[in-house]
Write an enzyme that holds these catalytic residues in place. Structure first.
Site, short mmCIF file in Angstrom:
data_model
loop_
_atom_site.label_atom_id
_atom_site.label_comp_id
_atom_site.label_asym_id
_atom_site.label_seq_id
_atom_site.Cartn_x
_atom_site.Cartn_y
_atom_site.Cartn_z
N CYS A 112 40.93 58.63 52.66
CA CYS A 112 42.27 58.42 53.21
C CYS A 112 42.93 59.71 53.67
O CYS A 112 44.11 59.72 54.01
CB CYS A 112 43.15 57.74 52.16
SG CYS A 112 42.61 56.08 51.72
N SER A 113 42.19 60.80 53.65
CA SER A 113 42.75 62.08 54.07
C SER A 113 42.72 62.22 55.59
O SER A 113 41.69 61.97 56.22
CB SER A 113 41.95 63.23 53.45
OG SER A 113 42.30 64.46 54.05
#
Length: 418
Positions: free
Chosen positions: A360-361
């Site tokens: 999710c970065s």
């Protein structure tokens, strides 16, 4: 550690012969993944390629002892095979000392090549009789005098290599120029320490010619002459690493490179000199030995937003793909569709594309502007030349599993692991 110890681990060992090749092993591994609906990344590690490059070095540069840079990949199976081939090891921490001493009895086969060592690490080296190490500061000499006074020291020479970019240069942090090296050598002598030679590293990304190494060898010779003039002759030259990993498009062949390097060594340090020659290759040994296999788990194509075609892979920059930014110009990739033959990405029409990791970065972007054909979810992408640092830099950020490994080794060389 025995072969059975390896087979009990997460490694899968496949023995190659005339009928079972690396390609058949790859296809079998992918078929198993498709049947199990598994989308976890994995490596194919070809020990045969490691064994081949070591033997080619030993044939072409028999005077230069190999000390594998453990930081490149510290997998026990790799260390075991290299130890059986007669290699030594370049270590940088007490952990790496412990990992290698499992496979070699003689601590003299280790070079502790970290120029700045903590006291606890120096004490650990002394306790295990790892004596050969390097320095490039007066502070390091004082620590060694106090905690490892019987160490054998090599001064780390700084060499400006015009053949690599700034990212590949090593001299920004490591080593000193000749004048400072001489003053440090004198300080070591004054402290009663044993300076035995010179070490250098020409940087990473060398173009495949021996020019940089030859230039550094000539500089090192000046320090040998300085020691000789002071009646304290040196006995070891460490030419470090920086050797090309993939020679497929190099200006010279590996054998031609070795010829040029060997000629320079014979000129400045002939056999009659009695100087021991060693090197610390990492990428040379590991780069082409391993491929990373990643499935496409999602496709992003939003033309109205002027976004490149984007493909989300099962691992990213927080995992095995972290070193891709360093080696991007050298990337070689193959596509493995489910029901079609595999192909190199250059064999089909390509367009600039982006590869994303699965986390999710927003920073999990593997590569942009990468020429790729159109891919679909479920297709596996093979990124070749991923033997250097891919495992060592991996993490489990966001819970993404670490890539497993399938190991290939020929039946003729299986004895090296026993």
């Amino acid at each position: 550690m025995t072969l059975s110890d390896f087979t009990k681990s997460s490694l899968e060992i496949a023995v190659t012969d005339e009928k079972v090749t690396r390609n058949t092993i790859i296809r079998a591994a992918l078929t198993k993944k498709w049947m199990q609906f598994s989308d976890d990344a994995f490596f194919i590690l070809d020990l045969n390629r490691i064994i081949d490059i070591v033997r080619r070095w030993q044939r072409n540069l028999p005077r230069v002892g190999l000390h594998y840079a453990v930081k490149c990949d510290s997998s026990p199976l790799i260390l075991r095979a290299l130890a059986a081939l007669g290699c030594g090891f370049d270590v940088a921490t007490r952990s790496e000392i412990d990992r290698t001493l499992i496979h070699v009895v003689n601590p003299g086969r280790l070079v502790y090549s970290n120029t700045c060592k903590s006291v606890s690490n120096i004490l650990h080296a002394a306790q295990h009789n790892v004596r050969l190490t390097v320095f490039d500061s007066a502070d390091e000499l004082l620590k060694l005098k106090t905690y490892h006074p019987t160490a054998q020291l090599m001064v780390r020479l700084r060499y400006n290599n015009p053949h690599v970019d700034a990212k590949g240069q090593m001299h920004g942090r490591f080593g000193v120029y000749e004048a400072t090296a001489k003053s440090l050598i004198q300080k070591a002598w004054d402290l009663g320490l044993n300076v035995v030679g010179v070490a250098f590293h020409v940087g990473v990304g060398v173009n495949g010619e021996a020019t940089a190494h030859i230039g550094a060898i000539e500089k090192a010779k000046e320090l040998f002459e300085f020691a000789q003039n002071n009646v304290r002759p040196f006995s070891i030259l460490d030419i470090g690493g920086g050797f090309r990993g993939d020679w497929s498009n190099a200006r010279l062949t590996f054998e031609e490179f070795c010829h040029d390097l060997g000629s320079a060594l014979d000129t400045h340090f002939p056999p009659a000199s009695g100087v021991r020659l060693i090197a610390e290759p990492g990428q040379l040994i590991m780069t082409t030995a391993q491929s990373l296999f990643l499935p496409v788990i999602g496709v992003k194509t939003v033309k109205e937003e002027q976004r490149q075609p984007g493909y989300v892979l099962a691992d990213g920059v927080y995992g095995a793909c972290r070193p891709i930014d360093i080696f991007k110009p050298k990337l070689k990739m193959r596509v493995h569709p489910l029901d079609e033959p595999s192909f190199d990405v250059t064999e089909q029409p390509c367009q600039p594309s982006t590869l994303y990791g699965p986390t999710c970065s927003p920073e999990d972007i593997i590569a942009q502007d990468l020429a790729l054909p159109t891919l679909s979810t479920g297709t596996w992408l093979e990124i070749q030349n991923m033997g250097s640092y891919a495992k060592e830099l991996s993490s489990n950020f966001n819970g993404v599993p670490t890539a497993s490994t399938v190991v290939c080794i020929s039946e003729d060389d299986l004895h090296l692991l026993k």
